[in-house]
Scaffold this motif. Structure first.
Motif, short mmCIF file in Angstrom:
data_model
loop_
_atom_site.label_atom_id
_atom_site.label_comp_id
_atom_site.label_asym_id
_atom_site.label_seq_id
_atom_site.Cartn_x
_atom_site.Cartn_y
_atom_site.Cartn_z
N ILE A 395 42.49 34.72 36.13
CA ILE A 395 42.56 36.18 36.04
C ILE A 395 41.21 36.84 36.34
O ILE A 395 41.17 37.83 37.08
N PRO A 396 40.06 36.34 35.82
CA PRO A 396 38.80 36.94 36.26
C PRO A 396 38.59 36.82 37.77
O PRO A 396 38.06 37.74 38.40
N LEU A 397 39.00 35.69 38.35
CA LEU A 397 38.90 35.51 39.79
C LEU A 397 39.75 36.53 40.54
O LEU A 397 39.29 37.19 41.48
N LEU A 398 41.00 36.68 40.11
CA LEU A 398 41.90 37.64 40.76
C LEU A 398 41.40 39.07 40.58
O LEU A 398 41.43 39.87 41.52
N ALA A 399 40.94 39.39 39.37
CA ALA A 399 40.44 40.74 39.13
C ALA A 399 39.23 41.05 40.00
O ALA A 399 39.11 42.15 40.55
N THR A 400 38.34 40.07 40.16
CA THR A 400 37.17 40.25 41.02
C THR A 400 37.60 40.53 42.46
O THR A 400 37.07 41.43 43.13
N GLY A 401 38.57 39.75 42.95
CA GLY A 401 39.05 39.93 44.31
C GLY A 401 39.75 41.26 44.51
O GLY A 401 39.51 41.98 45.50
N PHE A 402 40.62 41.64 43.58
CA PHE A 402 41.37 42.90 43.69
C PHE A 402 40.44 44.10 43.62
O PHE A 402 40.58 45.07 44.38
N VAL A 403 39.49 44.05 42.70
CA VAL A 403 38.55 45.16 42.56
C VAL A 403 37.67 45.28 43.80
O VAL A 403 37.39 46.39 44.27
N ALA A 404 37.23 44.14 44.35
CA ALA A 404 36.42 44.17 45.57
C ALA A 404 37.21 44.77 46.74
O ALA A 404 36.67 45.56 47.52
#
Length: 443
Positions: A395-404
């Protein structure tokens, strides 16, 4: 009488004579172990956001380095289901207590080794490779730890108080957060930034070794679950707990995973991701965000106690349902507060988000243990919790990608938190229909 009804009857008989004194002793011993477990695990979470992206993954692009660091964080959680199968099978065949001694020793030793690991600058590509290996080993041991502790506590508690006692191992999570974030926070105050990056961050990892000695001593004094002893005496210990669980309880595994997902994944989103986002995108001081994590964890302790009491009074599934709804409602307001740049509001945002998602987390252990019969409970709970943990690790990985991809705006992270909240709330509706029927136990 069906096999599930037979094991339920054996469990009811085994728990009729349990005392509050015995339940308190087991709960305290389990809490010490889970606190160490989460201390070790959350150290990695904080380090992934603050240290590993700099010391072990070299890249000129800060977001790319963070993605690599969070991926390593996720790999450990991906190993948890395998550990859950290994140790869950052992726990259902050999007993809960023995397996919990193995898992806590493994977690402590691996964490100490991470504190001794040379950086990329010292040994090159071997550094991130060894870090990944140690993270996988940590994930394997953690995969069998939480489910065993929860099973042992629940099976040593009177039926009508299971929800209250099942919340106690959950308190290990905020205690572990306070100790891990507090350790890093103190190191940032004591050392300069260069010294912290060089060696100061290692000290909290190395402290895990003396803490391990205390945890092993307390764990060694615990008694075996009376429910498991009853299964042994009646010859009803399951010979193939993994295949039996997959055949007879696969729906329960899915529902249990959903019940646990917000408490694990939402927590990682509000802590690991928000720490990285605040430091690298919003320019916040890392000590402020570590302080926010500690305050939120402190408040979480009382929310978990309250959630356990609500579960005992109204039913654990209702707490999961309405706690999930509450978390969904505060997801956007919490992020609006987080991006204001005002220290008090930043800490309030993290506390509000963690506090609401902790309500369903308090009851999730009761829900999961109630989904499985005693002879496959360790395995079933491990499958559910570790499936949630595996998904949560990314989830931190996905959140980082989505926010970027959204131009570093916060709204995709808030949307993820709301989705996780509603997914867990739905589990609160389904769980009572699939749970084991135990007299006096409120689902």
């Amino acid at each position: 009488m069906s096999e599930q009804n037979t094991t339920a009857a054996a469990e009811f008989n085994a728990t009729t004579e349990l005392s509050i004194k015995d339940a308190n002793k087991v709960a305290a011993g389990a809490l010490i172990g889970t606190a160490l477990e989460w201390y070790d695990f959350f150290l990695f979470s904080a380090a992934a956001a603050l240290i590993f992206n700099v010391q072990y993954f070299t890249n000129e692009n800060a977001t790319a380095a963070a993605l690599a660091s969070f991926a390593t964080f996720g790999v450990g959680l991906a190993a948890r289901p395998i550990g859950g199968l290994i140790f869950g099978r052992m726990g259902d065949k050999l007993g809960r207590r023995r397996v919990l001694l193995i898992t806590i020793i493994g977690i402590g030793v691996v964490t100490g080794l991470i504190g001794l690991l040379p950086t990329y600058a010292a040994i090159g590509f071997a550094a991130p490779a060894l870090l990944v290996l140690l993270r996988i080993l940590q994930g394997l041991f953690v995969g069998g730890e939480w489910s065993g502790a929860m099973t042992l506590v629940v099976e040593n508690a009177p039926l009508h108080l299971r929800a209250r006692y099942a919340a106690i191992p959950q308190i290990g999570s905020p205690i572990g957060t306070i100790l891990s974030s507090g350790g890093f926070f103190i190191m940032t105050l004591v050392f300069s930034q260069d010294n912290f990056n060089s060696f100061g961050w290692r000290i909290p990892f190395l402290i895990a070794l003396p803490l391990l000695i205390v945890a092993v001593y307390l764990r060694s004094r615990l008694e075996e679950s009376p429910v498991f002893r009853q299964l042994e005496e009646s010859g009803e210990v399951e010979k193939s707990p993994i295949s039996t669980t997959l055949r007879d309880s696969w729906k329960q595994v899915i529902v249990g995973m959903a019940a646990a997902l917000l408490g694990v994944g939402g927590f990682y989103l509000v802590t690991a991701f928000c720490v990285w986002y605040g430091v690298n995108i919003l320019g916040y001081d890392d000590s402020l965000l570590l302080l926010g994590s500690m305050v939120a964890a402190f408040v979480e302790i009382f929310v978990l106690i309250w959630g356990g009491a609500l579960g005992a009074k109204y039913g654990a599934s209702k707490v999961v349902l309405w706690g999930g709804v509450a978390s969904a409602l505060v997801s956007v307001p919490a992020f609006l507060l987080f991006v204001t740049g005002q220290p008090v509001l930043i800490i309030l945002a993290m506390t509000l988000a963690v506090g609401t998602l902790s309500l369903p987390y308090a009851a999730s252990g009761t829900v999961m243990t109630g989904l499985f019969p005693a002879n496959t409970r360790y395995t079933g709970v491990g499958m559910s919790q570790n499936a949630a943990g595996m998904l949560s690790g990314f989830i931190p990985l996905l959140a980082t990608g989505f926010v970027a991809s959204a131009g570093d705006h916060w709204w995709p992270a808030a949307a993820m938190l709301a989705f996780l909240s509603l997914f867990t709330a739905f589990a609160g509706i389904i769980a009572p229909k699939l749970s084991v029927d135990l007299p006096g136990f409120k689902h």
